[in-house]
Design an enzyme around this catalytic site. Structure first.
Site, PDB file in Angstrom:
ATOM      1  N   ASP A 503       0.995  -1.105   0.213  1.00  0.00           N
ATOM      2  CA  ASP A 503       0.051  -0.215  -0.230  1.00  0.00           C
ATOM      3  C   ASP A 503       0.816   1.487   0.282  1.00  0.00           C
ATOM      4  OD1 ASP A 503      -2.453   1.306   0.118  1.00  0.00           O
ATOM      5  OD2 ASP A 503      -2.298   1.965   2.703  1.00  0.00           O
ATOM      6  N   ASP A 685      -1.964  -1.030   6.241  1.00  0.00           N
ATOM      7  CA  ASP A 685      -1.940  -0.398   7.751  1.00  0.00           C
ATOM      8  C   ASP A 685      -4.188   0.043   8.112  1.00  0.00           C
ATOM      9  OD1 ASP A 685      -1.996   2.223   6.093  1.00  0.00           O
ATOM     10  OD2 ASP A 685      -1.744   3.319   7.526  1.00  0.00           O
ATOM     11  N   ASP A 689      -7.357  -1.980   3.661  1.00  0.00           N
ATOM     12  CA  ASP A 689      -6.579  -2.699   3.369  1.00  0.00           C
ATOM     13  C   ASP A 689      -6.898  -4.174   3.772  1.00  0.00           C
ATOM     14  OD1 ASP A 689      -4.617  -1.432   2.284  1.00  0.00           O
ATOM     15  OD2 ASP A 689      -3.599  -0.657   3.500  1.00  0.00           O
TER      16      ASP A 689
END
Length: 797
Positions: A503, A685, A689
């Protein structure tokens, strides 16, 4: 004035006849029953019951039995300290006394798993701890503990200090048994040498018989006292209709003793008293060294809990036990003192050493509003901290729980080894029987000792220890790196990863998002736009939302909804507001074309303001990407950000593939579309996600991320240093190497020693020394993962 019983509250009519020392004072009881129950509570380390109880206990029976003492653990006030409640189930970590091998763990898991209401029971033979999860509506904790006791083991809620005391007690008993076996071995061996080599010349038969009787006297306490641990374990296994490591050992010892006793009484045949003494002595030496080595590995997570101080100082100056701190209590922490609980700094500024949690050696500054954690060290400032979590819910307790869970989750190779070991014991017994039959018909005088050698030499103790000891040591070392393991497959999967998916916001970037520019539409001022945006973003926990935290607002929204991966929406002054991506917030997303602003605020779908956000790239991101490229791994950035910023970050870091502007469902769909030969590791995080973390082969959540993300991940990185994942990959590879070495040694030793023992080339004392030495070698090899310099070696690799 008539005193009241400290236990049940009834009037005391017997004066001071019945007293118990509780919480530092002699407490008066009304009868022997209350005295006995109170003494049991204190003896079991449950004195905190009297601190937390909200009403006196019921009148006690005169003679509480073992089950009655176990029922104390059903008390809700007592359970506050060690039982975790989650989604209608209770969970507790138990210390289990008497577990010596994989068969013991399997026995407890099998028997407890059949009990109504039990959803999970896992036993770790290395740490002597078990995780038990049950439905309190269907069964009681005391019932389950009593079931473990009926199997021949002792179990109680885990407390680091109590388990250490139990360990020292067990080691003391082992030393007593070892001492008696050692002394007897020396005496019996002197007599055996005299008989074998006829030191005194042609020995008269009367003297020979006399030496046999003396040997019998020395060997008997060895058999009846020193060897009891082997009999107890064997009896537990047989009672449960399973085969453990100590079954062939016990059979060998008992056969040898009674055959020798018969030969001594009848004055016919051979005696094996020296073998009995040596068997027991060498076995105990091996177990003793093994216990010490396993203790070294098991103590790592338990020692974390000892970092929490026993006493805490309230802001008022009163000192109380740290374990009795409640939510919203305010404690004062002076320089050089560890924090007694998780909390928020409400007064003062200091620096904090969090190396025991994150592995980072540099101290961090903490001021009002910042979080601090139990067990971390306050370095140089006076601070007041408001408690936000009780001891059982603290981060450090959660870390220990995760480490225990990771150690209990067995990789496939460990499960196979345990199954092989159980069947191997049955094979040993069968082979031993056929060995005796063969030699009895060809060389009857040697048949018995050859059979004994087969029974003892091939005991697969080392095979059962090969994997769990390595995993325990490695899990502790992962903790030193600041990485928590939540799944047992990490050790296997981490070395197979060939595709890194990561990410952007809060992962490759610092997550310290700030507002660089604001553009307002219509008559709305920047202050008004910020106030409205801040009020709406207050309902989210994503790093982008935190960029608005510093802006004051008196705006109140209603009916707020967080559309994960898109933005937020709600009502203010009877108008419908949205903030988030342009395609979510605007009726006409084309308005945002050619704009560097990523976040848009709208009212009824019309733009009110747009915000350009900046987020610095982490200093360790480039090293992570470069190292994975050097290892031949493909790197993909998977982000919901569809702005030019995402492309700029990807280009700067040299990322192979950018997949931008995707929803949580889109992220998961991307993973599912990859070829099956691509083993993915996802790092994220945020709440958005969570689905993709759960769907990846291996997932890593940032320690500063959301709880949802951490709950979905296989690993949690406590600090911000992404390069720790490179160390973790090397450590996982080294762990697998150690496991392969252990299994190769254990299997290779048995494959070599078995035919030699069957052919009569292995003397009994060589057999027992080889079996004990094999186990010690496996445990010692695993401890290489626990050496203080292992992290330096991994980084240098």
């Amino acid at each position: 004035m008539t005193k009241e019983c400290y236990h049940c509250g009834e009037p005391v009519l017997t004066g001071d006849s019945y007293q118990v020392d509780i919480l530092g004072d002699n407490r008066t009881m009304c009868c022997p029953g209350c005295q006995a129950v109170a003494s049991t509570i204190v003896a079991n380390g449950l004195t905190s019951y009297y601190e937390y109880r909200t009403a006196p206990a019921e009148k006690a029976n005169l003679v509480p039995d073992e089950l009655q003492s176990l029922s104390l653990y059903d008390n809700e006030d007592v359970q506050q300290e060690f039982v975790r409640h989650e989604n209608g189930t209770d969970e507790v970590v138990l210390s289990v006394d008497g577990v010596s091998c994989a068969a013991c763990a399997w026995l407890i898991e099998k028997q407890l798993g059949k009990q109504e209401g039990v959803s999970r029971i896992s036993v770790n033979t290395t740490t002597n701890r078990a995780t038990l999860r049950w439905d309190p509506e269907k069964t009681k904790l005391s019932t389950l503990l009593n079931k473990i006791h009926t199997l021949g083991y002792k179990a109680a809620p885990f407390e680091a200090d109590n388990q250490e005391a139990q360990y020292h007690k067990a080691m003391k008993h082992y030393l007593y048994k070892l001492g008696i076996a050692g002394l007897a071995t020396m005496q019996v061996m002197m007599l055996a040498v005299a008989m074998y080599f006829e030191v005194f010349g042609d020995m008269d038969e009367a003297f020979r018989n006399y030496f046999r009787w003396v040997s019998l006297i020395f060997a008997t306490p060895v058999l009846l006292y020193s060897a009891t641990p082997f009999y107890l374990n064997a009896w537990r296994n047989l009672k449960a209709r399973t085969l453990g490591m100590d079954v062939p050992v016990s059979i060998a010892l008992l056969f040898a003793y009674f055959a020798s006793l018969y030969a001594t009484v009848t004055e016919k045949g051979e005696v094996f008293f020296e073998s009995i003494a040596m068997f027991t002595f060498f076995l105990l030496v091996g177990r003793f060294l093994e216990m010490r080595a396993r203790r070294t590995a098991a103590a790592a997570s338990a020692n974390l809990l000892k970092l929490i101080p026993r006493l805490a100082t309230l802001a008022s100056g009163e000192q109380i036990p740290a374990k009795s701190l409640k939510l919203d209590n305010v404690v004062r922490v002076l320089p050089g003192e560890p924090f007694p609980a998780d909390g928020l700094v409400v007064e003062g500024v200091t620096t904090v050493d969090e190396s025991m949690l994150t592995g980072e050696s540099l101290p961090e500054t903490r001021q009002c509003g910042d979080a601090v954690y139990a067990g971390t060290m306050n370095i140089d400032g006076n601070v007041n901290v408001k408690v936000t979590a009780e001891k059982k819910d603290s981060l450090i307790a959660h870390i220990v729980q995760l480490q225990d869970a990771a150690q209990l989750a067995k990789p496939r190779v460990a499960e196979i080894a345990d199954i092989v070991a159980r069947y191997f014991v049955a094979a040993i017994l069968i082979i031993s029987a056929f060995t005796w039959l063969y030699w009895h018909s060809h060389k009857p005088d040697d048949a018995f000792w050859i059979m004994l050698s087969v029974l003892v030499a091939t005991c697969p103790c080392a095979l059962s220890l090969a994997t769990p000891t390595a995993l325990t040591c490695s899990t502790s070392t992962f903790g030193k790196l600041g990485i928590l393991l939540r799944s047992g497959h990490v050790f296997e999967t981490l070395t197979k990863v060939n595709h890194l998916v990561v990410d952007k916001t809060g992962t490759l970037t610092e997550g310290n998002v700030t507002i660089a520019d604001i553009h307002c539409f219509g008559d709305t001022s920047k202050d008004e736009a910020l106030a409205i945006a801040a009020a709406l973003e207050a309902y989210a926990n994503h790093p982008i939302a935190q960029a608005f935290n510093d802006y004051p607002t008196n705006v109140t929204f209603s009916k707020v909804e967080n559309v994960i991966g898109q933005g937020l929406q709600g009502y203010y002054q009877d108008k419908f507001w949205k903030i988030g991506k342009p395609q979510f917030a605007l009726n006409d997303p084309g308005t945002a074309e050619n704009s560097a602003h990523q976040v848009w605020l709208s009212c009824a779908g019309e733009p009110v303001a747009s915000f350009q956000l900046v987020d610095p790239i982490r200093s360790t991101s480039q090293a992570l990407i470069d190292k994975f490229h050097e290892s031949g791994l493909k790197v993909t950035m998977l982000t919901g950000d569809n702005s030019a910023t995402a492309r700029a970050v990807a280009d700067k870091l040299g990322i192979d593939e950018l997949v931008a502007g995707v929803t949580p469902e889109g992220k998961l769909a991307y993973l599912n579309s990859l070829p099956k030969d691509q083993i993915t590791m996802m790092i994220g995080d945020g709440v958005n996600d969570a689905p993709v973390l759960a769907g990846a082969h291996l997932s890593v959540a940032m320690g500063g991320g959301t709880d949802v993300a951490k709950a979905s991940a296989d690993m949690v990185l406590l600090g911000d240093d992404l390069t720790k994942l490179l160390d973790a990959r090397r450590l996982a590879s080294f762990t697998q190497k150690i496991i392969r070495q252990n299994l190769a040694w254990a299997l290779g030793y048995n494959l070599v020693i078995l035919p030699l023992a069957v052919m009569g080339y292995v003397a009994p004392y060589i057999a027992v020394a080889g079996m004990s030495g094999s186990s010690v070698i496996v445990v010692t090899n695993s401890l290489r993962l626990f050496k203080s310099d292992i992290l330096d070696k991994i980084k240098a690799a």
